[in-house]
Design a protein around this motif. Structure first.
Motif, mmCIF file in Angstrom:
data_model
loop_
_atom_site.group_PDB
_atom_site.id
_atom_site.type_symbol
_atom_site.label_atom_id
_atom_site.label_comp_id
_atom_site.label_asym_id
_atom_site.label_seq_id
_atom_site.Cartn_x
_atom_site.Cartn_y
_atom_site.Cartn_z
ATOM 1 N N ALA A 57 0.841 -1.213 0.000
ATOM 2 C CA ALA A 57 0.000 0.000 0.000
ATOM 3 C C ALA A 57 0.871 1.256 0.000
ATOM 4 O O ALA A 57 0.585 2.219 -0.716
ATOM 5 N N LEU A 58 1.946 1.228 0.797
ATOM 6 C CA LEU A 58 2.866 2.380 0.833
ATOM 7 C C LEU A 58 3.515 2.606 -0.531
ATOM 8 O O LEU A 58 3.534 3.723 -1.055
ATOM 9 N N LEU A 59 4.021 1.515 -1.120
ATOM 10 C CA LEU A 59 4.757 1.650 -2.379
ATOM 11 C C LEU A 59 3.836 1.981 -3.558
ATOM 12 O O LEU A 59 4.060 2.958 -4.277
ATOM 13 N N GLY A 61 0.774 3.119 -3.549
ATOM 14 C CA GLY A 61 0.125 4.415 -3.323
ATOM 15 C C GLY A 61 1.045 5.549 -3.719
ATOM 16 O O GLY A 61 0.670 6.456 -4.470
ATOM 17 N N GLY A 62 2.278 5.488 -3.223
ATOM 18 C CA GLY A 62 3.266 6.521 -3.542
ATOM 19 C C GLY A 62 3.577 6.581 -5.021
ATOM 20 O O GLY A 62 3.643 7.670 -5.613
ATOM 21 N N LEU A 65 0.609 8.175 -7.042
ATOM 22 C CA LEU A 65 0.483 9.627 -6.869
ATOM 23 C C LEU A 65 1.680 10.374 -7.465
ATOM 24 O O LEU A 65 1.522 11.447 -8.042
ATOM 25 N N LEU A 66 2.865 9.781 -7.348
ATOM 26 C CA LEU A 66 4.045 10.437 -7.941
ATOM 27 C C LEU A 66 4.014 10.366 -9.472
ATOM 28 O O LEU A 66 4.438 11.309 -10.144
ATOM 29 N N THR A 109 13.707 4.869 2.139
ATOM 30 C CA THR A 109 12.934 5.518 3.219
ATOM 31 C C THR A 109 11.615 4.794 3.468
ATOM 32 O O THR A 109 11.272 4.502 4.620
ATOM 33 N N VAL A 110 10.890 4.504 2.381
ATOM 34 C CA VAL A 110 9.594 3.820 2.535
ATOM 35 C C VAL A 110 9.802 2.455 3.189
ATOM 36 O O VAL A 110 9.067 2.076 4.119
ATOM 37 N N THR B 30 -5.542 1.169 4.321
ATOM 38 C CA THR B 30 -5.001 1.277 2.961
ATOM 39 C C THR B 30 -4.973 2.731 2.510
ATOM 40 O O THR B 30 -3.985 3.189 1.947
ATOM 41 N N LEU B 33 -2.183 4.535 4.254
ATOM 42 C CA LEU B 33 -0.866 4.092 3.750
ATOM 43 C C LEU B 33 -0.579 4.656 2.349
ATOM 44 O O LEU B 33 0.571 4.960 2.027
ATOM 45 N N ILE B 34 -1.618 4.809 1.546
ATOM 46 C CA ILE B 34 -1.448 5.406 0.203
ATOM 47 C C ILE B 34 -0.868 6.818 0.353
ATOM 48 O O ILE B 34 0.123 7.179 -0.284
ATOM 49 N N TRP B 36 0.590 8.145 3.099
ATOM 50 C CA TRP B 36 1.887 8.156 3.773
ATOM 51 C C TRP B 36 3.010 7.766 2.813
ATOM 52 O O TRP B 36 4.110 8.324 2.869
ATOM 53 N N GLY B 37 2.724 6.796 1.935
ATOM 54 C CA GLY B 37 3.723 6.375 0.941
ATOM 55 C C GLY B 37 4.132 7.545 0.055
ATOM 56 O O GLY B 37 5.329 7.828 -0.127
ATOM 57 N N ALA B 38 3.127 8.274 -0.454
ATOM 58 C CA ALA B 38 3.408 9.428 -1.317
ATOM 59 C C ALA B 38 4.109 10.535 -0.520
ATOM 60 O O ALA B 38 5.046 11.162 -1.023
ATOM 61 N N LEU B 40 6.116 10.245 2.078
ATOM 62 C CA LEU B 40 7.522 9.878 2.310
ATOM 63 C C LEU B 40 8.357 10.090 1.051
ATOM 64 O O LEU B 40 9.486 10.587 1.111
ATOM 65 N N GLY B 79 -5.947 9.808 -4.767
ATOM 66 C CA GLY B 79 -5.782 8.822 -3.685
ATOM 67 C C GLY B 79 -7.131 8.281 -3.243
ATOM 68 O O GLY B 79 -7.282 7.072 -3.026
#
Lengths: 137, 102
Positions: A57-59, A61-62, A65-66, A109-110, B30, B33-34, B36-38, B40, B79
């Motif tokens: 979800a962190l990866l 999601g990031g 959006l990026l 970092t993630v 979820t 986390l979406i 927080w991932g962005a 970071l 998101g």
């Protein structure tokens, strides 16, 4: 330029690891159903698929959006070569350098924050296990 | 501004996740986390840009700030859309199942 590609590559690898972990846990569950007496003393624990799910979800999601941010700035286009930095060798070299510095830092970092989340969650579950054992005794 | 707006969205999503009893049903973890991932990832982007530009980084034109703010709002909306798609696909309350079973 294309820094999100590095965490994106990590996300692909983690997705594969997630499915492997999920399959293993499902096999173990079936084994438990076949041999309930042996696995009767089930303790609260965080499965690897759950942990990897957080990282996914962190990866993803990031990365999503990026990628949108890069699209907004015109660095990503919906037609080949998809990354505008790949149109000239100078820009490509700059893009690769950025991926090696910013992109790698993002992925590290993630992953480090995910490791911290896992450590805190594990500590909390361990505390719960100890409390349950005390109550049972 | 994009980083700031995303961090605010991440904090808001985490507070909702913490306060809501149905956090697992609605996959609120979820959503947070979406964001927080962005956050970071953009934080690292900021660190590298700040190292290069120093205090000059904060002296931005109004047009740039506005553009970054609009991007931040668009990112928060994206998101939410991603989270909604995951929620509808997983269908934790079985709404589609009930609907199509009729």
């Amino acid at each position: 330029m294309a820094c999100f590609v590095v965490p994106g590559a990590e996300a692909v690898v983690v997705t594969a690891a997630y499915f492997v972990a999920k399959k293993r846990e499902q096999k173990l569950e079936l084994l438990k159903l076949d041999n309930t007496a042996r696995y009767e003393t089930a303790e609260p624990r965080i499965t690897w698929s759950k942990r990897l799910g957080w990282l996914l979800a962190l990866l993803w999601g990031g990365v999503l959006l990026l990628a949108f941010e890069h699209f907004w700035h015109g660095e990503v286009v919906p037609f080949p070569p998809f990354l505008t930095a790949m149109s000239s060798p100078e820009d490509t070299a700059e893009m690769l350098a950025e991926m090696g510095s910013v992109g790698v830092s993002m992925a590290v970092t993630v992953t480090a924050v995910w490791g911290l989340i896992c450590a805190v969650a594990e500590a909390k579950v361990r505390k719960l296990r100890t409390a349950l054992k005390k109550n049972a005794a | 501004m994009t980083l700031l707006i995303t961090v605010i969205a991440a904090i808001a999503a985490t507070v909702v996740w913490y306060a809501n009893e149905n956090r697992d049903t609605y996959r609120l973890g979820t959503l947070s986390l979406i964001y927080w991932g962005a956050s970071l990832m953009w934080l690292m982007d900021f660190v590298f840009e700040y190292a290069e530009l120093k205090a000059e980084y904060f002296n931005q034109e109004f047009a740039d700030i506005l553009n970054d703010s609009l991007l931040g709002v668009a990112v928060v909306a994206l998101g939410l859309v991603a989270w909604l798609i995951i929620l509808l696909i997983k269908d934790p309350k079985g709404v589609f199942k009930k609907k199509f079973a009729k």
